[in-house]
Design an enzyme around this catalytic site. Structure first.
Site, PDB file in Angstrom:
ATOM      1  CG  HIS A 194      -2.282  -0.741   0.699  1.00  0.00           C
ATOM      2  ND1 HIS A 194      -2.245  -2.366   1.135  1.00  0.00           N
ATOM      3  CD2 HIS A 194      -3.288  -0.850   0.168  1.00  0.00           C
ATOM      4  CE1 HIS A 194      -3.216  -2.898   0.596  1.00  0.00           C
ATOM      5  NE2 HIS A 194      -3.915  -2.045  -0.043  1.00  0.00           N
ATOM      6  CD  GLU A 439      -9.693  -7.809  -2.415  1.00  0.00           C
ATOM      7  OE1 GLU A 439      -8.756  -7.161  -2.768  1.00  0.00           O
ATOM      8  OE2 GLU A 439     -10.576  -7.512  -1.548  1.00  0.00           O
ATOM      9  CG  ASP A 463      -5.356  -7.941  -1.389  1.00  0.00           C
ATOM     10  OD1 ASP A 463      -4.251  -8.497  -0.944  1.00  0.00           O
ATOM     11  OD2 ASP A 463      -5.971  -7.200  -1.181  1.00  0.00           O
ATOM     12  CB  CYS A 510     -10.322  -1.677  -8.961  1.00  0.00           C
ATOM     13  SG  CYS A 510     -10.403  -2.833  -7.655  1.00  0.00           S
TER      14      CYS A 510
HETATM   15  C1  PEP Z   1      -6.450  -5.245  -4.800  1.00  0.00           C
HETATM   16  O1  PEP Z   1      -6.309  -5.890  -3.898  1.00  0.00           O
HETATM   17  O2  PEP Z   1      -6.272  -5.496  -6.264  1.00  0.00           O
HETATM   18  C2  PEP Z   1      -7.238  -3.961  -4.381  1.00  0.00           C
HETATM   19  C3  PEP Z   1      -7.478  -3.084  -5.574  1.00  0.00           C
HETATM   20  O3  PEP Z   1      -7.170  -3.543  -3.363  1.00  0.00           O
HETATM   21  P1  PEP Z   1      -6.274  -2.984  -2.275  1.00  0.00           P
HETATM   22  O4  PEP Z   1      -5.067  -2.891  -3.092  1.00  0.00           O
HETATM   23  O5  PEP Z   1      -6.479  -1.854  -1.552  1.00  0.00           O
HETATM   24  O6  PEP Z   1      -5.964  -4.450  -1.284  1.00  0.00           O
HETATM   25 MG    MG Z   2      -7.422  -5.818  -2.315  1.00  0.00          MG
END
Ligand code: PEP
Ligand code: MG
Length: 579
Positions: A194, A439, A463, A510
Site C-alpha cells: 500500500h 481478490e 490481492d 481495480c
Molecule cells: C486489490 O487487492 O487489487 C485492490 C485493488 O485492493 P487493495 O490494493 O486496496 O488491497
Molecule cells: Mg485488495
C-alpha cells in the site's frame, strides 16, 4: 563516491534531488561518558534542543489549516506538555549529572525506562501515550543532531527533496499528499504494497525494496531515482547527471503530449468503448481523477479516512461529509465506495496491536471479515455511504468476500442500514448497486455465488496475485515471485471476465494491473472493458487503448492463455504487444 542501488520500480519517472532521511533509527545514538567539566555544557545542549523543539511545535500549531482535524492541535499540545514534563526533562538531566552520560544516551535511557513503565500500565489511553513520548524524544534527538523536522514538520525546500526511509507506513504516506517531494526510496516494500500504491497516486518517481538504502544514503546526498527501472544513483558523476537531466526533460515533454488525449473518447481502433475510472484514497483525490479525464471512481479506498485517527473511528457525520464530497466533485459520474479494508499492511492506530499479535494478518481478520465482526462500526459506515448516494451515483463495493454466508450477511446489514435511515427520515438511493471485489482465488473459482447475489464485480488483482501465489505483496524478499503473468493468475482473471460477461454482470479491474500500460492490450484481449487505476496512469493506458484493435488481439491473447511454459507465455505476450 558515486554508487548505484537496485530495488523495485513502483512509480515511473526520474527524480533528481537531495536525500531527506526519515530514519526510524533516530534512536540509534552515540553512547559515551563525558568529563565532569562538560556536565553543565551537556545540560545546556539539552536545554537548547528542548527550546528548538518547542519552537517547532509552536510553528506547527500556528501553521495548522483551519480545517485540520481537531486531534492535530490536541496532539501538538500533548507533545508540548511531554517536552516540559519532569519525568522526561529532570530525569534526563539527572542521568547526565550523576552518570555522566552524553545527552543522547541519557535521553534514550530515560525513554526506555518510561516505555517499560508505560507497558505495565493497564489503561489503554495511557499506554498509547508511549508513542507520543517516543516522537517527542525523536524530535529532541533530531534537534541535537542539527537535523530539523519529521514527517509532520517538513518545511521549506521539500520540492527538491527525495524521501529516503527504511519503510513508510501507508498512514504516514498520506501526510505526503500535502507536500511536494521529488521522489521516494525505501528499504522495504513490494510493487503493490500500500505504500507503493500511495506513492504512485502522488505521481512521483519511487523505488522500494532498495535494501539498506536508508543506511547507505546520507542526509543531503545528491541522488537520482529512476522509477522506471528501480535504480537509485547516489552522488552521480556529472555525465550521468547530465544524461538523467536530459531524460527527465524528455519525459516531461512526453507527459505534456499525453495531455492532448485527455478529451478524446476512450475507444479502441475498432470502436469498442472502454471505461477508464480512477482509484482514490481521499475525497479530494477526485479532483485529480477529473483532471486526468476519468469517467468515474472505480475504487475509493475508504480505509485511509480511518487512518491517522488515534482516538477511534470517524463518526457517521464525518464519513458522510467525506463521501458526499467525492460524489459531488464527480458531478453525476459513478463513485464506487469500497467499505473499509483494514488489516494486514493497513492497520488502524486504534486496533494496531491486534494485528501485530495476529499470527498472519494477511490471512486474518481483515476487510469484510473485520467489518462483520464489528457490526456497529460497519452499519455506521454503510449509513454514511448510503446517505451520500442521495447526492449522485454511488455504488458500494465489498472487499475480501469468499463465502456465500459473508455475502448474505453483508446484504442483510445493508438492508438494515437502509431501514435505520428510513426510520430517521434520511434520504438515500434505494437502488444503490452492491458489488464484490474478486481478490481471493476462492471467489473467482466459486464465481456463480457472486454472480447470483451481486450487481457488479471488481477484480482486485493485487490481492488475487498475493493469495493465488502465496506471496506477501509487501515483502521484498519474495517480490521476484510476485508475478501478474503467472498462468494461474491469468486464468482466474480470464475466467472471471468471461463468466461475468456471459451472464451480463458488469466487471472491472481495480488492482494495479489495470494501470500498467504494458498489460493493457492483454486485458483488452481478455475482454476487459472497464479499468480503474490511479489518475497518474490513466492517459498512459488510454494511449494503449486508442492504438489497440480487439480482433487482432484475439489470437495472441488466446495463445497467452493456452501457454504454461514461461518461454511460451513470453513469446505469446510479444505477439500481443505487436498485434
Ligand atoms: C486489490 O487487492 O487489487 C485492490 C485493488 O485492493 P487493495 O490494493 O486496496 O488491497
Ligand atoms: Mg485488495
Amino acid at each position: 563516491m558515486s554508487f548505484t542501488l537496485h530495488g523495485i520500480p513502483v512509480s515511473r519517472g526520474i527524480a533528481i534531488g537531495r536525500a531527506y532521511l526519515i530514519a526510524p533509527a533516530a534512536l540509534d545514538v552515540d553512547h559515551y561518558l563525558i568529563e565532569p567539566t562538560q556536565i553543565e555544557d551537556e545540560v545546556e545542549r539539552f536545554r537548547a534542543a528542548q527550546k528548538v523543539v518547542h519552537q517547532e511545535l509552536d510553528e506547527l500549531r500556528a501553521d495548522l489549516a483551519a480545517d485540520a482535524p481537531t486531534e492535530m492541535g490536541a496532539f501538538l499540545d500533548v507533545h508540548s506538555m511531554i517536552l516540559n514534563d519532569a519525568m522526561l526533562v529532570q530525569e534526563t538531566i539527572d542521568l547526565i549529572r550523576t552518570r555522566r552520560y552524553n545527552v543522547e544516551w541519557a535521553l534514550t535511557e530515560q525513554l526506555e525506562r518510561l516505555t517499560r513503565h508505560f507497558d505495565e500500565v493497564e489503561d489503554e489511553y495511557l499506554r498509547e501515550r508511549k508513542a507520543d513520548i517516543e516522537q517527542v524524544v525523536e524530535r529532541v534527538l533530531k534537534a541535537l543532531a542539527g537535523a530539523t523536522g519529521s514527517l509532520v514538520s517538513i518545511h521549506g525546500r521539500c520540492d527538491e527533496m527525495i524521501v529516503v526511509a527504511h519503510d513508510i507506513a501507508p498512514a504516514d504516506m498520506m501526510q505526503f499528499k500535502t507536500q511536494t517531494f521529488q521522489g521516494f526510496v525505501t528499504d522495504l516494500g513490494g510493487r503493490t504494497s500500500h505504500t507503493a500504491i500511495v506513492a504512485r497516486s502522488l505521481g512521483i518517481p519511487a523505488t522500494v525494496g532498495v535494501q539498506h538504502a536508508s543506511a547507505l544514503i546520507r542526509q543531503d546526498d545528491l541522488i537520482i531515482v529512476d522509477g522506471d527501472h528501480g535504480i537509485v544513483i547516489v552522488d552521480p558523476a556529472p555525465i550521468v547527471l547530465e544524461e538523467y537531466s536530459y531524460r527527465q526533460s524528455e519525459k516531461a515533454l512526453e507527459a505534456r503530449k499525453l495531455q492532448r488525449l485527455k478529451f478524446s473518447p476512450t475507444q479502441t481502433v475498432c470502436g469498442t468503448r472502454i471505461e477508464l475510472c480512477a482509484n482514490i484514497e481521499l475525497p479530494e483525490d477526485a479532483q485529480s481523477a477529473l483532471d486526468a479525464g476519468a469517467t468515474g471512481i472505480g475504487l475509493f479506498r475508504t480505509e485511509f479516512l480511518f487512518m491517522n485517527q488515534k482516538h477511534g473511528m470517524p463518526e457517521e457525520e464525518e464519513q458522510f461529509t467525506a463521501y458526499r464530497r467525492a460524489v459531488e466533485l464527480m458531478n453525476g459520474m459513478p463513485v464506487t465506495i469500497r467499505t473499509i479494508d483494514v488489516g494486514a499492511d493497513k492497520p488502524l492506530d486504534s486496533i494496531g496491536d491486534e494485528y501485530e499479535t495476529a499470527p498472519n494478518p494477511a490471512l486474518g481478520l481483515r476487510a469484510i471479515r473485520w467489518s462483520l465482526s464489528e457490526p456497529h462500526m460497519f452499519l455506521t459506515q454503510l449509513r454514511a455511504i448510503l446517505r451520500a448516494s442521495a447526492f449522485g451515483s454511488v455504488k458500494i463495493l465489498i472487499p475480501m468476500l469468499a463465502h456465500a454466508r459473508e455475502i448474505d450477511q453483508t446484504l442483510d446489514l445493508i438492508q438494515e442500514a437502509k431501514r435505520q435511515l428510513d426510520d430517521a427520515g434520511l434520504a438515500y438511493d434505494p437502488n444503490v448497486r452492491v458489488g464484490a471485489m474478486i481478490e481471493i482465488p476462492a471467489a473467482a473459482i466459486a464465481l456463480p455465488l457472486f454472480l447470483k447475489r451481486l450487481d457488479f464485480l471488481s477484480i482486485g488483482t493485487n490481492d488475487l496475485i498475493q493469495y493465488t501465489l502465496a506471496i506477501d505483496r509487501a515483502d521484498n524478499a519474495v517480490a521476484h515471485l510476485y508475478d501478474p503473468l503467472h498462468p494461474a493468475v491469468l486464468h482466474l482473471i480470464a475466467f472471471t471476465l468471461r463468466e461475468a460477461k456471459r451472464v451480463g454482470v458488469p466487471v472491472s479491474i481495480c488492482g494495479e494491473m489495470a494501470g500498467d500500460p504494458s498489460l493493457t492490450r492483454l486485458l483488452l484481449g481478455m475482454g476487459l472493458t472497464e479499468f480503474s487505476m490511479h489518475p497518474s496512469q490513466l492517459l498512459l493506458v488510454k494511449q494503449e487503448i486508442l492504438r489497440a484493435h480487439l480482433k487482432t488481439l484475439e489470437k495472441p491473447v488466446a495463445d497467452v492463455l493456452a501457454a504454461f511454459e514461461p518461454e511460451e507465455v513470453q513469446s505469446a505476450l510479444e505477439r500481443v504487444a505487436r498485434a
